[in-house]
Design a protein around this motif. Structure first.
Motif, PDB file in Angstrom:
ATOM      1  N   TYR A   1     -31.379  25.629   1.751  1.00 29.50           N
ATOM      2  CA  TYR A   1     -32.397  24.963   2.565  1.00 29.50           C
ATOM      3  C   TYR A   1     -32.576  25.673   3.917  1.00 29.50           C
ATOM      4  O   TYR A   1     -33.694  25.854   4.400  1.00 29.50           O
ATOM      5  CB  TYR A   1     -31.997  23.508   2.846  1.00 29.50           C
ATOM      6  N   GLN A   2     -31.454  26.071   4.528  1.00 26.62           N
ATOM      7  CA  GLN A   2     -31.516  26.722   5.832  1.00 26.62           C
ATOM      8  C   GLN A   2     -32.289  28.039   5.767  1.00 26.62           C
ATOM      9  O   GLN A   2     -33.105  28.342   6.632  1.00 26.62           O
ATOM     10  CB  GLN A   2     -30.082  26.973   6.355  1.00 26.62           C
TER      11      GLN A   2
ATOM     12  N   LEU B   1     -39.825  30.059   6.245  1.00 28.32           N
ATOM     13  CA  LEU B   1     -41.142  29.436   6.401  1.00 28.32           C
ATOM     14  C   LEU B   1     -41.348  28.866   7.795  1.00 28.32           C
ATOM     15  O   LEU B   1     -42.426  28.367   8.101  1.00 28.32           O
ATOM     16  CB  LEU B   1     -41.301  28.321   5.351  1.00 28.32           C
ATOM     17  N   GLU B   2     -40.297  28.945   8.615  1.00 31.43           N
ATOM     18  CA  GLU B   2     -40.373  28.446   9.999  1.00 31.43           C
ATOM     19  C   GLU B   2     -40.785  26.974  10.025  1.00 31.43           C
ATOM     20  O   GLU B   2     -41.744  26.592  10.716  1.00 31.43           O
ATOM     21  CB  GLU B   2     -41.329  29.320  10.828  1.00 31.43           C
ATOM     22  N   ILE B   3     -40.079  26.184   9.231  1.00 27.48           N
ATOM     23  CA  ILE B   3     -40.300  24.742   9.235  1.00 27.48           C
ATOM     24  C   ILE B   3     -38.937  24.053   9.327  1.00 27.48           C
ATOM     25  O   ILE B   3     -37.906  24.667   9.020  1.00 27.48           O
ATOM     26  CB  ILE B   3     -41.051  24.258   7.957  1.00 27.48           C
ATOM     27  N   PRO B   4     -38.903  22.783   9.779  1.00 25.61           N
ATOM     28  CA  PRO B   4     -37.613  22.091   9.909  1.00 25.61           C
ATOM     29  C   PRO B   4     -36.923  21.916   8.563  1.00 25.61           C
ATOM     30  O   PRO B   4     -37.575  21.838   7.516  1.00 25.61           O
ATOM     31  CB  PRO B   4     -38.016  20.725  10.503  1.00 25.61           C
ATOM     32  N   LEU B   5     -35.630  21.784   8.640  1.00 26.06           N
ATOM     33  CA  LEU B   5     -34.800  21.653   7.434  1.00 26.06           C
ATOM     34  C   LEU B   5     -35.191  20.446   6.591  1.00 26.06           C
ATOM     35  O   LEU B   5     -35.306  20.535   5.358  1.00 26.06           O
ATOM     36  CB  LEU B   5     -33.343  21.509   7.889  1.00 26.06           C
ATOM     37  N   ASN B   6     -35.390  19.317   7.243  1.00 28.80           N
ATOM     38  CA  ASN B   6     -35.718  18.101   6.505  1.00 28.80           C
ATOM     39  C   ASN B   6     -37.076  18.217   5.816  1.00 28.80           C
ATOM     40  O   ASN B   6     -37.270  17.662   4.723  1.00 28.80           O
ATOM     41  CB  ASN B   6     -35.699  16.896   7.441  1.00 28.80           C
TER      42      ASN B   6
ATOM     43  N   LYS C   1     -49.751  23.193  -4.751  1.00 31.05           N
ATOM     44  CA  LYS C   1     -50.243  23.668  -3.439  1.00 31.05           C
ATOM     45  C   LYS C   1     -49.060  24.076  -2.560  1.00 31.05           C
ATOM     46  O   LYS C   1     -47.948  23.597  -2.718  1.00 31.05           O
ATOM     47  CB  LYS C   1     -51.025  22.537  -2.781  1.00 31.05           C
ATOM     48  N   ASP C   2     -49.369  24.936  -1.604  1.00 36.96           N
ATOM     49  CA  ASP C   2     -48.369  25.310  -0.613  1.00 36.96           C
ATOM     50  C   ASP C   2     -48.245  24.198   0.438  1.00 36.96           C
ATOM     51  O   ASP C   2     -49.228  23.490   0.664  1.00 36.96           O
ATOM     52  CB  ASP C   2     -48.792  26.609   0.060  1.00 36.96           C
ATOM     53  N   PRO C   3     -47.128  24.041   1.117  1.00 33.44           N
ATOM     54  CA  PRO C   3     -45.897  24.815   1.002  1.00 33.44           C
ATOM     55  C   PRO C   3     -44.981  24.381  -0.135  1.00 33.44           C
ATOM     56  O   PRO C   3     -43.905  24.963  -0.306  1.00 33.44           O
ATOM     57  CB  PRO C   3     -45.209  24.557   2.353  1.00 33.44           C
ATOM     58  N   MET C   4     -45.415  23.374  -0.921  1.00 33.12           N
ATOM     59  CA  MET C   4     -44.547  22.909  -2.007  1.00 33.12           C
ATOM     60  C   MET C   4     -44.234  24.048  -2.963  1.00 33.12           C
ATOM     61  O   MET C   4     -43.098  24.233  -3.404  1.00 33.12           O
ATOM     62  CB  MET C   4     -45.216  21.751  -2.749  1.00 33.12           C
TER      63      MET C   4
ATOM     64  N   GLN D   1     -33.774  40.687   8.149  1.00 31.20           N
ATOM     65  CA  GLN D   1     -34.673  41.440   7.275  1.00 31.20           C
ATOM     66  C   GLN D   1     -35.099  40.624   6.049  1.00 31.20           C
ATOM     67  O   GLN D   1     -36.260  40.657   5.642  1.00 31.20           O
ATOM     68  CB  GLN D   1     -33.991  42.735   6.814  1.00 31.20           C
ATOM     69  N   HIS D   2     -34.158  39.877   5.495  1.00 26.02           N
ATOM     70  CA  HIS D   2     -34.471  39.085   4.308  1.00 26.02           C
ATOM     71  C   HIS D   2     -35.540  38.045   4.612  1.00 26.02           C
ATOM     72  O   HIS D   2     -36.532  37.923   3.884  1.00 26.02           O
ATOM     73  CB  HIS D   2     -33.206  38.409   3.778  1.00 26.02           C
ATOM     74  N   ALA D   3     -35.328  37.280   5.707  1.00 20.25           N
ATOM     75  CA  ALA D   3     -36.306  36.243   6.075  1.00 20.25           C
ATOM     76  C   ALA D   3     -37.660  36.884   6.379  1.00 20.25           C
ATOM     77  O   ALA D   3     -38.713  36.368   5.991  1.00 20.25           O
ATOM     78  CB  ALA D   3     -35.811  35.442   7.277  1.00 20.25           C
ATOM     79  N   TRP D   4     -37.628  38.037   7.052  1.00 21.70           N
ATOM     80  CA  TRP D   4     -38.882  38.730   7.404  1.00 21.70           C
ATOM     81  C   TRP D   4     -39.650  39.096   6.150  1.00 21.70           C
ATOM     82  O   TRP D   4     -40.849  38.844   6.032  1.00 21.70           O
ATOM     83  CB  TRP D   4     -38.558  39.992   8.209  1.00 21.70           C
TER      84      TRP D   4
END
Lengths: 197, 172
Positions: free
Chosen positions: B135-136, B142-147, B118-121, B52-55
């Motif tokens: 980070y996780q 944001l559905e992007i890789p950790l790095n 600017k996003d996603p920064m 729910q939080h991530a959503w």
């Protein structure tokens, strides 16, 4: 990243990782040594630290209670506007009785709200008034801006028309009218000059 | 307190905080908060409680992004001078209580610089530095890789530093 000595460029690139403690011990030590010997990089490090700490000091903010009230009102509106699903034959009478009771309860609640809880209506009216005031302000700003654009456009248009339709024809007309007379005057001056000489 | 009221109580602060710093406007942040909480009510039965939080943060960020894009489109359509339009809309002495209470000039400039990022920064800086997400958690939201989160966070802070260096030079 070289561990012997670091260039300023390497320091600037790795500064955020250094701040976040992501460098291993050896790299961090080399980094630290460079900062101690390079005033420019040390200053950049201080700025980076200030940015990070000030960001972390920014407070978390609670939504105003008016927002939460509006959410509640919207949910109530949606909830009461949805028709109930038809039950199976066996429970139809019970469901109908429940619907009648629910409607009566809602009616009673609304009547109670209108007669005994004017504050809810006042809050709703205040929220609506605030919304209207905001929309009015937006409209006022838009109109003022359109007015400014129109004024600029109309001034330019006025100038264009004056130049093209008034000033230019007037100059042309005067030129045509006065040219013969100017020519005569010039000829007369030339005659006087030649008599004198 | 029913289930939804509990959820509102739990989430309203993080939604409003994100929207407020992202959009730089309390008015727009209020609109987004209302929109997101109503969406939560409509979809709550379909959302996995653990997610729910991530959503909710994903929906908040998307709502803010859309609103900013609409604002920028409107500026292009109406403004001869976009800066004039922006300055007319956001007065120099912002009457917002949070702005008035800002501890320092540096912090005020920092908030302005953050709004211009600017996003996603921008999203990552807000989620990590202001809201303290790991980070996780950011990567899931944001559905992007950790790095990628790490890279954008560093880049975002670097951009903020560059903006503030123009104003302040270096910090002594």
């Amino acid at each position: 990243m070289s561990l012997d000595a670091m260039s300023c460029e390497e320091v600037l690139v790795g500064l955020e990782s250094y701040l976040d403690g992501e460098l291993d011990a050896a790299a961090a030590a080399t980094f630290q040594a460079h900062l101690e010997s390079c005033p420019a990089c040390a200053a950049e490090h201080r700025l980076a630290e200030a940015v990070r700490s000030e960001l972390r000091a920014l407070p978390a903010l609670d939504a105003p209670s008016s927002v939460l009230r509006e959410v509640q009102h919207e949910i109530e509106r949606e909830r009461f506007s949805k028709p109930p699903a038809l039950p199976s034959t066996g429970r139809r009478w019970a469901a109908l009785a429940a619907a009648v009771l629910a409607t009566a309860a809602i009616g009673l609640s609304l009547w109670q709200q209108s007669t005994q809880q004017p504050k809810i209506e006042q809050d709703r009216a205040a929220a609506e008034a605030a919304e209207i005031a905001r929309a009015t302000e937006e409209a006022r700003f838009a109109l003022a801006y359109m007015n400014q654009i129109t004024r600029r456009a109309s001034l330019k248009l006025r100038d264009d028309i004056l130049i093209e339709r008034v000033a230019a024809p007037t100059v042309r007309g005067l030129t045509r009218a006065l040219t013969p007379r100017l020519k005569q005057d010039r000829e007369a001056e030339d005659t006087v000059d030649s008599d004198r000489s | 307190m029913n289930g939804f009221e509990t959820a509102v109580d739990r989430h309203q602060r993080k939604v409003y905080t994100f929207a407020r710093y992202y959009l730089g406007s309390s008015e727009e942040a209020e609109d987004v908060t209302q929109e997101v909480l109503i969406k939560l009510w409509r979809h709550q039965s379909k959302i996995d409680p653990d997610g729910q939080h991530a959503w909710i943060m994903k929906v908040t960020r998307n709502a803010c992004f859309d609103r900013l894009r609409r604002r920028q489109s409107a500026a292009k359509v109406f403004a001869e001078d976009p800066e004039e339009l922006a300055s007319a809309r956001v007065p120099a002495d912002d009457p917002d209580p949070e702005s008035r209470a800002a501890a320092s000039d540096f912090q005020r400039h920092l908030r302005i610089a953050l709004e211009q990022l600017k996003d996603p920064m921008k999203s990552i800086v807000i989620l990590r530095e202001i809201q303290g997400l790991k980070y996780q958690e950011i990567a899931e939201t944001l559905e992007i890789p950790l790095n990628t989160v790490r890279v954008y966070l560093h880049r975002g802070r670097q951009k903020l530093r560059e903006q503030l260096r123009e104003v302040y030079g270096h910090v002594s």
